[in-house]
Design an enzyme around this catalytic site. Structure first.
Site, short mmCIF file in Angstrom:
data_model
loop_
_atom_site.label_atom_id
_atom_site.label_comp_id
_atom_site.label_asym_id
_atom_site.label_seq_id
_atom_site.Cartn_x
_atom_site.Cartn_y
_atom_site.Cartn_z
N GLU A 91 -13.43 -0.21 -2.05
CA GLU A 91 -13.14 -1.61 -2.29
C GLU A 91 -13.48 -2.46 -1.07
O GLU A 91 -13.38 -2.02 0.07
CB GLU A 91 -11.67 -1.77 -2.67
N CYS A 104 -13.06 -7.88 4.35
CA CYS A 104 -12.42 -6.63 4.73
C CYS A 104 -13.26 -5.50 4.14
O CYS A 104 -13.43 -5.40 2.93
CB CYS A 104 -10.99 -6.62 4.19
N CYS A 111 -9.51 8.84 2.83
CA CYS A 111 -9.18 8.91 4.25
C CYS A 111 -8.45 10.21 4.52
O CYS A 111 -7.60 10.63 3.73
CB CYS A 111 -8.29 7.73 4.65
N CYS A 115 -1.64 8.52 6.43
CA CYS A 115 -0.48 7.76 6.91
C CYS A 115 0.51 7.63 5.76
O CYS A 115 0.13 7.43 4.60
CB CYS A 115 -0.92 6.39 7.42
N CYS A 118 0.34 4.51 3.16
CA CYS A 118 -0.97 3.95 2.80
C CYS A 118 -1.48 4.55 1.51
O CYS A 118 -1.53 5.78 1.34
CB CYS A 118 -1.96 4.22 3.93
N CYS A 334 -3.34 -5.36 2.16
CA CYS A 334 -3.53 -4.23 3.10
C CYS A 334 -2.86 -2.99 2.56
O CYS A 334 -1.72 -3.03 2.13
CB CYS A 334 -2.89 -4.47 4.45
#
Ligand code: SAH
Length: 356
Positions: A91, A104, A111, A115, A118, A334
């Protein structure tokens, strides 16, 4: 397969044209056509010699990611879902504000860092994006947005950890900065990292831009839980790398991102401890109200808690901003970027190796 010219920074483009027996200025002309004017097709490149224009389609292509979703939130935030191959999509989010427009950008499909808070991390890691797929997000957004030069700032805060994909991120950054391409100033291009120390050192040597660090906790015990990468590069090593980075940084501070998680990292005592850390490196704080997603297990701190937390930092002499939550309703805030990733990494093993 022909070469995708979106993969080439200025140096690579010159080498490509040199191999065809063409002068370096041809490379510069083509760079301008692609990135300044958004050309997708050689026929439009009216100032190229006719013979070259006819030859190029057999040798090269200009191919950005495929748009499979396009949503606009009430506040004007726009999110694109971009298919990068049969199994993966990433995205990109455009955030318009008065006087500037920020894109962004994602750097990986998924990933590996995982975390705790996230959404991207929850789906595992599949692969690094290529330079064409990274810079293609800007190229595409420029073509799809209205207005003259709608993108004034780029933040590498989408999916993925940019400092674990520097081989592709650095050429993409060079294109963002190149006057013949996007011509952004180093201060307006920000790389955000969870704290990959060797990557910070490499970025500092090869392409210093503004740096944001996802700190999220004031001590190693808590940061180990929230950002597992901390077990490999603890806070002391991270702050030392920040200080090395500042020797070359276009800005004289590091932005410390701090996600506000109710009852986890948002107490007065955390703020005071954080102020102690901040005395060791020139930095500013950006508090990010946690953006929830299904089964995250965390809650956002209340506005009053965030205000008080900011106040303690300010009283210690620090500059603090609180991020406005944008893109509600299209899951564009975010940490909500998920795309679609087929996790082929057996992530648990990858993380173990990473921590070794
Ligand atoms: N890997 C890079 C870039 C990723 S995302 C990094 O870690 O910095 C950009 C920022 O969004 C990071 O600070 C990240 O920690 C934060 N973030 C992740 N999930 C979030 C969530 N659910 N709510 C708010 N911020 C989040």
């Amino acid at each position: 397969m022909t070469a995708n010219l979106l993969d080439f920074d200025a140096g690579a483009m010159e080498r490509f044209f040199a191999e065809l027996g063409e002068k370096p200025f041809r490379a510069r002309q083509v760079l301008r056509w692609i990135h300044r004017r958004g050309a997708a097709d050689f026929a439009a490149m009216s100032d190229l010699a006719g013979a070259l224009r006819e030859k190029l389609p057999g040798l090269a292509r200009i191919e950005g990611p495929l748009v499979v979703g396009d949503g606009v939130a009430e506040d004007g935030t726009r999110k694109w879902l971009l298919k990068v191959d049969g199994a993966n999509s990433v995205e990109a989010v455009y955030i318009p504000e008065t006087g500037r427009g920020t894109l962004c950008v994602s750097s990986q499909a998924g990933c590996v860092l995982d975390c705790a808070f996230c959404a991207t991390g929850k789906q595992g890691f599949n692969r690094n994006l290529t330079t064409a797929e990274i810079v293609g997000q800007i190229w595409l957004a420029n073509r799809l947005l209205e207005g003259d030069r709608p993108i004034t700032n780029v933040v590498m805060m989408g999916m993925g950890e940019p400092l674990l994909n520097l081989d592709h991120v650095i050429p993409a950054l060079r294109l963002m900065l190149d006057d013949r391409a996007y011509g952004l100033s180093r201060r307006r291009v920000t790389v955000s990292t969870a704290g990959v120390v060797p990557g910070m050192d490499r970025l500092r040597e090869e392409c210093p831009v503004a740096l944001a660090v996802s700190l999220h906790a004031p001590n190693d015990a808590l940061r180990d839980r929230l950002v597992p990468l901390n077990r490999k590069y603890p806070i002391g090593a991270l702050l030392a790398a920040c200080n090395r980075y500042l020797e070359r940084s276009p800005r004289d501070f590091i932005t410390m991102e701090y996600v506000m998680l109710e009852g986890v990292n948002d107490a007065d005592a955390h703020a005071r401890e954080l102020a102690g850390l901040a005395a060791r490196v020139r930095c500013k704080f950006n508090l990010i109200p946690f953006n929830p997603f299904a089964s995250s297990g965390f809650r956002r701190s209340a506005p009053e808690r965030i205000r008080r937390f900011a106040e303690i930092l300010q009283q210690a002499g620090l500059t603090v901003t609180t991020r406005k939550t944008r893109g509600d309703g299209i899951a564009a805030a975010c940490g909500q970027l998920a795309g679609r990733v087929v996790d082929r990494t057996r992530r648990v093993h990858a993380i173990r190796e990473m921590r070794a």
